[in-house]
Scaffold this motif. Sequence first.
Motif, mmCIF file in Angstrom:
data_model
loop_
_atom_site.group_PDB
_atom_site.id
_atom_site.type_symbol
_atom_site.label_atom_id
_atom_site.label_comp_id
_atom_site.label_asym_id
_atom_site.label_seq_id
_atom_site.Cartn_x
_atom_site.Cartn_y
_atom_site.Cartn_z
ATOM 1 N N ASN A 84 0.802 -1.218 0.000
ATOM 2 C CA ASN A 84 0.000 0.000 0.000
ATOM 3 C C ASN A 84 0.838 1.272 0.000
ATOM 4 O OD1 ASN A 84 -2.554 0.831 -0.295
ATOM 5 N ND2 ASN A 84 -3.190 0.467 1.837
ATOM 6 N N LEU A 85 1.954 1.261 -0.704
ATOM 7 C CA LEU A 85 2.813 2.446 -0.760
ATOM 8 C C LEU A 85 3.124 2.843 -2.204
ATOM 9 C CD1 LEU A 85 5.305 1.656 2.153
ATOM 10 C CD2 LEU A 85 3.565 3.451 2.107
ATOM 11 N N GLN A 86 2.231 2.490 -3.114
ATOM 12 C CA GLN A 86 2.513 2.761 -4.532
ATOM 13 C C GLN A 86 2.699 4.257 -4.793
ATOM 14 O OE1 GLN A 86 -0.140 1.383 -3.231
ATOM 15 N NE2 GLN A 86 -2.048 1.798 -4.311
ATOM 16 N N GLU A 87 2.036 5.072 -3.996
ATOM 17 C CA GLU A 87 2.144 6.528 -4.233
ATOM 18 C C GLU A 87 3.494 7.094 -3.774
ATOM 19 O OE1 GLU A 87 0.536 6.438 -0.048
ATOM 20 O OE2 GLU A 87 0.494 5.171 -1.826
ATOM 21 N N LYS A 88 4.304 6.254 -3.109
ATOM 22 C CA LYS A 88 5.609 6.727 -2.620
ATOM 23 C C LYS A 88 6.762 6.371 -3.558
ATOM 24 C CE LYS A 88 4.012 8.290 1.314
ATOM 25 N NZ LYS A 88 3.875 9.743 1.523
ATOM 26 N N ALA A 89 6.461 5.818 -4.714
ATOM 27 C CA ALA A 89 7.531 5.336 -5.605
ATOM 28 C C ALA A 89 8.588 6.400 -5.878
ATOM 29 C CB ALA A 89 6.932 4.835 -6.917
ATOM 30 N N ASP A 90 8.170 7.643 -6.051
ATOM 31 C CA ASP A 90 9.118 8.699 -6.408
ATOM 32 C C ASP A 90 9.566 9.532 -5.207
ATOM 33 O OD1 ASP A 90 9.048 7.995 -9.119
ATOM 34 O OD2 ASP A 90 7.118 9.042 -9.334
ATOM 35 N N ALA A 91 9.115 9.157 -4.029
ATOM 36 C CA ALA A 91 9.547 9.877 -2.821
ATOM 37 C C ALA A 91 10.948 9.400 -2.419
ATOM 38 C CB ALA A 91 8.558 9.605 -1.689
ATOM 39 N N TYR A 92 11.535 10.121 -1.469
ATOM 40 C CA TYR A 92 12.845 9.726 -0.935
ATOM 41 C C TYR A 92 12.661 9.215 0.500
ATOM 42 C CZ TYR A 92 15.083 11.433 -5.067
ATOM 43 O OH TYR A 92 15.480 11.551 -6.364
ATOM 44 N N PRO A 93 13.575 8.363 0.973
ATOM 45 C CA PRO A 93 13.402 7.785 2.312
ATOM 46 C C PRO A 93 13.137 8.823 3.393
ATOM 47 C CG PRO A 93 15.127 6.608 1.172
ATOM 48 C CD PRO A 93 14.721 7.749 0.263
ATOM 49 N N GLY A 94 13.806 9.982 3.300
ATOM 50 C CA GLY A 94 13.625 11.018 4.307
ATOM 51 C C GLY A 94 12.210 11.551 4.398
ATOM 52 N N GLN A 95 11.403 11.276 3.378
ATOM 53 C CA GLN A 95 10.018 11.774 3.363
ATOM 54 C C GLN A 95 9.033 10.738 3.915
ATOM 55 O OE1 GLN A 95 10.347 12.441 -0.921
ATOM 56 N NE2 GLN A 95 10.028 14.637 -0.582
ATOM 57 N N LEU A 96 9.561 9.596 4.367
ATOM 58 C CA LEU A 96 8.686 8.516 4.829
ATOM 59 C C LEU A 96 8.763 8.345 6.344
ATOM 60 C CD1 LEU A 96 8.598 7.898 1.800
ATOM 61 C CD2 LEU A 96 8.974 5.488 2.339
ATOM 62 N N SER A 97 7.674 7.822 6.910
ATOM 63 C CA SER A 97 7.688 7.481 8.339
ATOM 64 C C SER A 97 8.503 6.210 8.547
ATOM 65 C CB SER A 97 6.252 7.243 8.817
ATOM 66 O OG SER A 97 5.780 6.013 8.295
ATOM 67 N N GLY A 98 8.802 5.924 9.804
ATOM 68 C CA GLY A 98 9.570 4.716 10.121
ATOM 69 C C GLY A 98 8.875 3.445 9.639
ATOM 70 N N GLY A 99 7.569 3.380 9.871
ATOM 71 C CA GLY A 99 6.820 2.190 9.459
ATOM 72 C C GLY A 99 6.825 2.027 7.946
ATOM 73 N N GLN A 100 6.684 3.170 7.246
ATOM 74 C CA GLN A 100 6.733 3.123 5.782
ATOM 75 C C GLN A 100 8.104 2.671 5.302
ATOM 76 O OE1 GLN A 100 5.461 7.167 5.037
ATOM 77 N NE2 GLN A 100 3.332 6.539 4.691
ATOM 78 N N LYS A 101 9.157 3.207 5.935
ATOM 79 C CA LYS A 101 10.518 2.821 5.526
ATOM 80 C C LYS A 101 10.736 1.318 5.735
ATOM 81 C CE LYS A 101 12.534 6.453 7.575
ATOM 82 N NZ LYS A 101 13.427 7.550 7.958
ATOM 83 N N GLN A 102 10.212 0.805 6.835
ATOM 84 C CA GLN A 102 10.422 -0.623 7.085
ATOM 85 C C GLN A 102 9.639 -1.470 6.081
ATOM 86 O OE1 GLN A 102 12.674 -2.374 7.948
ATOM 87 N NE2 GLN A 102 12.646 -2.795 10.134
ATOM 88 N N ARG A 103 8.451 -0.996 5.677
ATOM 89 C CA ARG A 103 7.705 -1.736 4.638
ATOM 90 C C ARG A 103 8.485 -1.708 3.325
ATOM 91 N NH1 ARG A 103 2.873 1.756 6.078
ATOM 92 N NH2 ARG A 103 1.774 1.153 4.194
ATOM 93 N N ILE A 104 9.147 -0.587 3.049
ATOM 94 C CA ILE A 104 9.984 -0.501 1.829
ATOM 95 C C ILE A 104 11.176 -1.446 1.950
ATOM 96 C CG2 ILE A 104 11.466 1.008 0.423
ATOM 97 C CD1 ILE A 104 8.463 1.620 0.172
ATOM 98 N N ALA A 105 11.766 -1.515 3.137
ATOM 99 C CA ALA A 105 12.918 -2.416 3.315
ATOM 100 C C ALA A 105 12.501 -3.865 3.057
ATOM 101 C CB ALA A 105 13.490 -2.263 4.730
ATOM 102 N N ILE A 106 11.299 -4.213 3.453
ATOM 103 C CA ILE A 106 10.802 -5.573 3.191
ATOM 104 C C ILE A 106 10.607 -5.771 1.690
ATOM 105 C CG2 ILE A 106 8.849 -7.151 3.554
ATOM 106 C CD1 ILE A 106 8.519 -5.851 6.365
ATOM 107 N N VAL A 107 9.988 -4.789 1.050
ATOM 108 C CA VAL A 107 9.782 -4.866 -0.409
ATOM 109 C C VAL A 107 11.122 -4.986 -1.131
ATOM 110 C CG1 VAL A 107 9.158 -3.440 -2.410
ATOM 111 C CG2 VAL A 107 7.542 -3.732 -0.529
ATOM 112 N N ARG A 108 12.110 -4.241 -0.662
ATOM 113 C CA ARG A 108 13.421 -4.284 -1.313
ATOM 114 C C ARG A 108 14.012 -5.701 -1.262
ATOM 115 N NH1 ARG A 108 18.275 -0.766 1.047
ATOM 116 N NH2 ARG A 108 17.582 -2.014 2.815
ATOM 117 N N SER A 109 13.840 -6.381 -0.152
ATOM 118 C CA SER A 109 14.294 -7.772 -0.068
ATOM 119 C C SER A 109 13.486 -8.672 -0.987
ATOM 120 C CB SER A 109 14.147 -8.303 1.355
ATOM 121 O OG SER A 109 15.129 -7.744 2.168
#
Length: 240
Positions: free
Chosen positions: A125-150
């Motif tokens: 549920n973070l498709q709208e963040k594709a072009d954002a940078y990590p600094g613009q995300l909350s901790g929970g969002q960043k961790q969901r991205i880290a999972i997606v990256r794996s």
Amino acid sequence: MIAVEKLTKKFGGHLVLDNITETIHAGEKIAIIGPSGSGKSTFLRCLNLLEQPTGGRIIFDGTDITGKGVDINKIRQQMGMVFQHFNLFPHLSILDNITLAPIQLKLMEKEEACEEALRLLRIVNLQEKADAYPGQLSGGQKQRIAIVRSLALKPKMMLFDEPTSALDPEMVGEVLEVMKGLADEGMTMAVVTHEMGFAREVATRVFFVDEGHILEQGTPVEVFEHPKHARTKEFLSKVL
Ligand SMILES: Nc1ncnc2c1ncn2[C@@H]1O[C@H](COP(=O)(O)OP(=O)(O)OP(=O)(O)O)[C@@H](O)[C@H]1O
Ligand SMILES: [Mg+2]
């Protein structure tokens, strides 16, 4: 999926993992619990050789990865790992963070990697963040991205080391939800966690680690409702 045979790990003279033999089968969800300093992180890190075992063997998907001539980077692709801290590249967009490794490792062409990244972003549920940078995300969002990256590397197994313990409480749930979704899809998972509710609900097996041993293990009901060892009882009385 992974067989650990007589695994030992010493740091200097200090024995941190003491002769652990254990098998994790495909599709299992292992919750690893235990006191601070008992060796949980070291055990997980030995599984994908982020720590070099002092002794013993680790057989992953039929290959002895502690043997000579093993391409450990190839093995790590197949064993995704998510840590307490997200380690996203701050200067890269979310999409670039996710697609960097698959493109560099030539697993996918750029276009395919981007499509796959967007598919995974929709799942968390973070498709709208594709072009954002990590600094613009909350901790929970960043961790969901880290999972997606794996997941973008299509791993056979996922290792998590306290993935929610650095998060603000209100963000823990969203990350656990993503992990539950992965578990439901059949991913083989080993999760070091202090989230006993998650361990109870999602784990197929719980390992209680104490002083470098898997002192006790069983289903969540066995370990949480009917712990056998005094050490397990004592630990659970503090965390439940
Ligand atoms: N790189 C290292 N060098 C030396 N000692 C280490 C190293 N990493 C871990 N240790 C030691 O190994 C022991 C086990 O550490 P480990 O991080 O595996 O514990 P843990 O169960 O994950 O604890 P926590 O719940 O606090 O994360 C500790 O005594 C720790 O100090
Ligand atoms: Mg740890």
